[in-house]
Design a protein around this motif. Structure first.
Motif, PDB file in Angstrom:
ATOM      1  N   ILE A  56       0.846  -1.211   0.000  1.00 24.89           N
ATOM      2  CA  ILE A  56       0.000   0.000   0.000  1.00 24.89           C
ATOM      3  C   ILE A  56       0.876   1.254   0.000  1.00 24.89           C
ATOM      4  CG2 ILE A  56      -1.678   1.341   1.338  1.00 24.89           C
ATOM      5  CD1 ILE A  56      -3.027  -1.083   0.166  1.00 24.89           C
ATOM      6  N   ASP A  57       1.907   1.262   0.849  1.00 26.14           N
ATOM      7  CA  ASP A  57       2.815   2.415   0.915  1.00 26.14           C
ATOM      8  C   ASP A  57       3.491   2.653  -0.435  1.00 26.14           C
ATOM      9  OD1 ASP A  57       2.156   2.611   3.594  1.00 26.14           O
ATOM     10  OD2 ASP A  57       4.060   1.807   4.326  1.00 26.14           O
ATOM     11  N   PHE A  58       3.980   1.575  -1.065  1.00 27.09           N
ATOM     12  CA  PHE A  58       4.669   1.689  -2.346  1.00 27.09           C
ATOM     13  C   PHE A  58       3.730   2.203  -3.437  1.00 27.09           C
ATOM     14  CE2 PHE A  58       5.633  -0.377  -6.450  1.00 27.09           C
ATOM     15  CZ  PHE A  58       6.789   0.337  -6.756  1.00 27.09           C
ATOM     16  N   LEU A  59       2.518   1.635  -3.513  1.00 27.80           N
ATOM     17  CA  LEU A  59       1.570   2.066  -4.543  1.00 27.80           C
ATOM     18  C   LEU A  59       1.185   3.537  -4.355  1.00 27.80           C
ATOM     19  CD1 LEU A  59      -0.815  -1.035  -4.786  1.00 27.80           C
ATOM     20  CD2 LEU A  59       1.040  -0.397  -6.341  1.00 27.80           C
ATOM     21  N   ALA A  60       0.920   3.927  -3.121  1.00 32.85           N
ATOM     22  CA  ALA A  60       0.543   5.322  -2.851  1.00 32.85           C
ATOM     23  C   ALA A  60       1.657   6.276  -3.274  1.00 32.85           C
ATOM     24  CB  ALA A  60       0.217   5.499  -1.369  1.00 32.85           C
ATOM     25  N   LYS A  61       2.880   5.931  -2.943  1.00 31.46           N
ATOM     26  CA  LYS A  61       4.010   6.791  -3.298  1.00 31.46           C
ATOM     27  C   LYS A  61       4.233   6.810  -4.812  1.00 31.46           C
ATOM     28  CE  LYS A  61       8.864   7.585  -2.255  1.00 31.46           C
ATOM     29  NZ  LYS A  61      10.043   7.132  -1.545  1.00 31.46           N
ATOM     30  N   SER A  62       4.218   5.639  -5.441  1.00 26.54           N
ATOM     31  CA  SER A  62       4.465   5.528  -6.880  1.00 26.54           C
ATOM     32  C   SER A  62       3.400   6.236  -7.704  1.00 26.54           C
ATOM     33  CB  SER A  62       4.524   4.073  -7.311  1.00 26.54           C
ATOM     34  OG  SER A  62       5.593   3.423  -6.695  1.00 26.54           O
ATOM     35  N   TRP A  63       2.151   6.102  -7.263  1.00 30.36           N
ATOM     36  CA  TRP A  63       1.043   6.675  -8.017  1.00 30.36           C
ATOM     37  C   TRP A  63       0.622   8.042  -7.505  1.00 30.36           C
ATOM     38  CZ3 TRP A  63      -1.960   1.420  -8.030  1.00 30.36           C
ATOM     39  CH2 TRP A  63      -1.401   0.570  -8.989  1.00 30.36           C
ATOM     40  N   LYS A  64       1.363   8.563  -6.517  1.00 28.31           N
ATOM     41  CA  LYS A  64       1.078   9.886  -5.949  1.00 28.31           C
ATOM     42  C   LYS A  64      -0.381   9.997  -5.497  1.00 28.31           C
ATOM     43  CE  LYS A  64       4.725  12.148  -8.603  1.00 28.31           C
ATOM     44  NZ  LYS A  64       5.363  10.949  -9.067  1.00 28.31           N
ATOM     45  N   LEU A  65      -0.779   9.022  -4.679  1.00 29.51           N
ATOM     46  CA  LEU A  65      -2.127   8.983  -4.117  1.00 29.51           C
ATOM     47  C   LEU A  65      -2.029   8.978  -2.598  1.00 29.51           C
ATOM     48  CD1 LEU A  65      -3.539   6.095  -6.342  1.00 29.51           C
ATOM     49  CD2 LEU A  65      -4.209   8.495  -6.485  1.00 29.51           C
ATOM     50  N   LEU A  84      -8.357  -1.706  -3.663  1.00 30.42           N
ATOM     51  CA  LEU A  84      -9.349  -0.699  -4.038  1.00 30.42           C
ATOM     52  C   LEU A  84      -8.703   0.677  -3.922  1.00 30.42           C
ATOM     53  CD1 LEU A  84     -12.228   0.346  -4.665  1.00 30.42           C
ATOM     54  CD2 LEU A  84     -12.652   0.281  -2.197  1.00 30.42           C
ATOM     55  N   ILE A  85      -8.843   1.464  -4.990  1.00 28.70           N
ATOM     56  CA  ILE A  85      -8.401   2.855  -4.977  1.00 28.70           C
ATOM     57  C   ILE A  85      -9.672   3.684  -5.029  1.00 28.70           C
ATOM     58  CG2 ILE A  85      -6.996   4.620  -6.077  1.00 28.70           C
ATOM     59  CD1 ILE A  85      -5.598   2.279  -7.602  1.00 28.70           C
ATOM     60  N   GLU A  86      -9.976   4.380  -3.946  1.00 25.34           N
ATOM     61  CA  GLU A  86     -11.193   5.186  -3.898  1.00 25.34           C
ATOM     62  C   GLU A  86     -10.997   6.487  -4.653  1.00 25.34           C
ATOM     63  OE1 GLU A  86     -13.325   5.272  -0.130  1.00 25.34           O
ATOM     64  OE2 GLU A  86     -11.903   3.772   0.584  1.00 25.34           O
ATOM     65  N   GLY A  87     -12.043   6.885  -5.383  1.00 21.06           N
ATOM     66  CA  GLY A  87     -11.989   8.122  -6.142  1.00 21.06           C
ATOM     67  C   GLY A  87     -12.757   8.000  -7.440  1.00 21.06           C
ATOM     68  N   ASP A  88     -12.430   8.847  -8.392  1.00 20.94           N
ATOM     69  CA  ASP A  88     -13.064   8.863  -9.706  1.00 20.94           C
ATOM     70  C   ASP A  88     -12.459   7.734 -10.543  1.00 20.94           C
ATOM     71  OD1 ASP A  88     -13.897   9.332 -12.301  1.00 20.94           O
ATOM     72  OD2 ASP A  88     -13.483  11.480 -12.266  1.00 20.94           O
ATOM     73  N   GLY A  89     -13.178   6.604 -10.640  1.00 19.50           N
ATOM     74  CA  GLY A  89     -12.668   5.409 -11.307  1.00 19.50           C
ATOM     75  C   GLY A  89     -12.153   5.630 -12.718  1.00 19.50           C
ATOM     76  N   PRO A  90     -12.952   6.228 -13.622  1.00 15.47           N
ATOM     77  CA  PRO A  90     -12.468   6.426 -14.993  1.00 15.47           C
ATOM     78  C   PRO A  90     -11.223   7.312 -15.068  1.00 15.47           C
ATOM     79  CG  PRO A  90     -14.852   6.592 -14.933  1.00 15.47           C
ATOM     80  CD  PRO A  90     -14.379   6.527 -13.507  1.00 15.47           C
ATOM     81  N   ALA A  91     -11.193   8.370 -14.271  1.00 12.19           N
ATOM     82  CA  ALA A  91     -10.021   9.263 -14.279  1.00 12.19           C
ATOM     83  C   ALA A  91      -8.791   8.537 -13.731  1.00 12.19           C
ATOM     84  CB  ALA A  91     -10.302  10.519 -13.461  1.00 12.19           C
ATOM     85  N   LEU A  92      -8.978   7.750 -12.662  1.00 15.41           N
ATOM     86  CA  LEU A  92      -7.862   6.982 -12.094  1.00 15.41           C
ATOM     87  C   LEU A  92      -7.347   5.963 -13.107  1.00 15.41           C
ATOM     88  CD1 LEU A  92      -9.215   6.358  -8.492  1.00 15.41           C
ATOM     89  CD2 LEU A  92      -7.051   7.498  -9.042  1.00 15.41           C
ATOM     90  N   MET A  93      -8.268   5.283 -13.802  1.00 18.99           N
ATOM     91  CA  MET A  93      -7.849   4.273 -14.771  1.00 18.99           C
ATOM     92  C   MET A  93      -7.016   4.915 -15.882  1.00 18.99           C
ATOM     93  SD  MET A  93      -9.953   1.461 -17.035  1.00 18.99           S
ATOM     94  CE  MET A  93     -10.670   0.656 -15.633  1.00 18.99           C
TER      95      MET A  93
END
Length: 101
Positions: A56-65, A84-93
């Motif tokens: 989780i820490d790595f993904l958040a840092k890598s994806w700037k979330l 699960l990444i909460e937020g605007d699904g299409p924009a995140l994808m």
């Protein structure tokens, strides 16, 4: 594609390798159900949820979330995980797909 739209945002299928030499992305792979997962390695042992936290820490840092937007939906004790990444699904994808290239 490891990403899938979800009512709360976006899910990503991850194939996690703990105890790796270094933490990082290792490409994509086909998984048993015929779908695709993103391969990620972490240099943390899979004990007491430490590898999941490192993921989780790595993904958040890598994806700037924010870390608070990421949660483990399934795979607590399995190598195949659904995040699960909460937020605007299409924009995140759209954003995350461009980062995979």
């Amino acid at each position: 594609m490891p990403f899938k739209l979800h009512p709360s945002g976006l899910t990503v299928a991850i194939r996690l390798t703990p105890n790796a030499r270094k933490t990082g992305f290792d490409g994509l792979m086909a998984v048993a159900n015929g779908k695709t997962a993103l391969k990620v390695s972490v240099n943390v042992a899979p004990e007491d949820g430490k590898a999941n936290k490192a993921l989780i820490d790595f993904l958040a840092k890598s994806w700037k979330l924010p870390k608070s937007s990421l949660s483990l939906l399934s795979g607590q004790t399995n190598r195949l995980k659904i995040i699960l990444i909460e937020g605007d699904g299409p924009a995140l994808m759209t954003r995350l797909l461009t980062q995979l290239d």
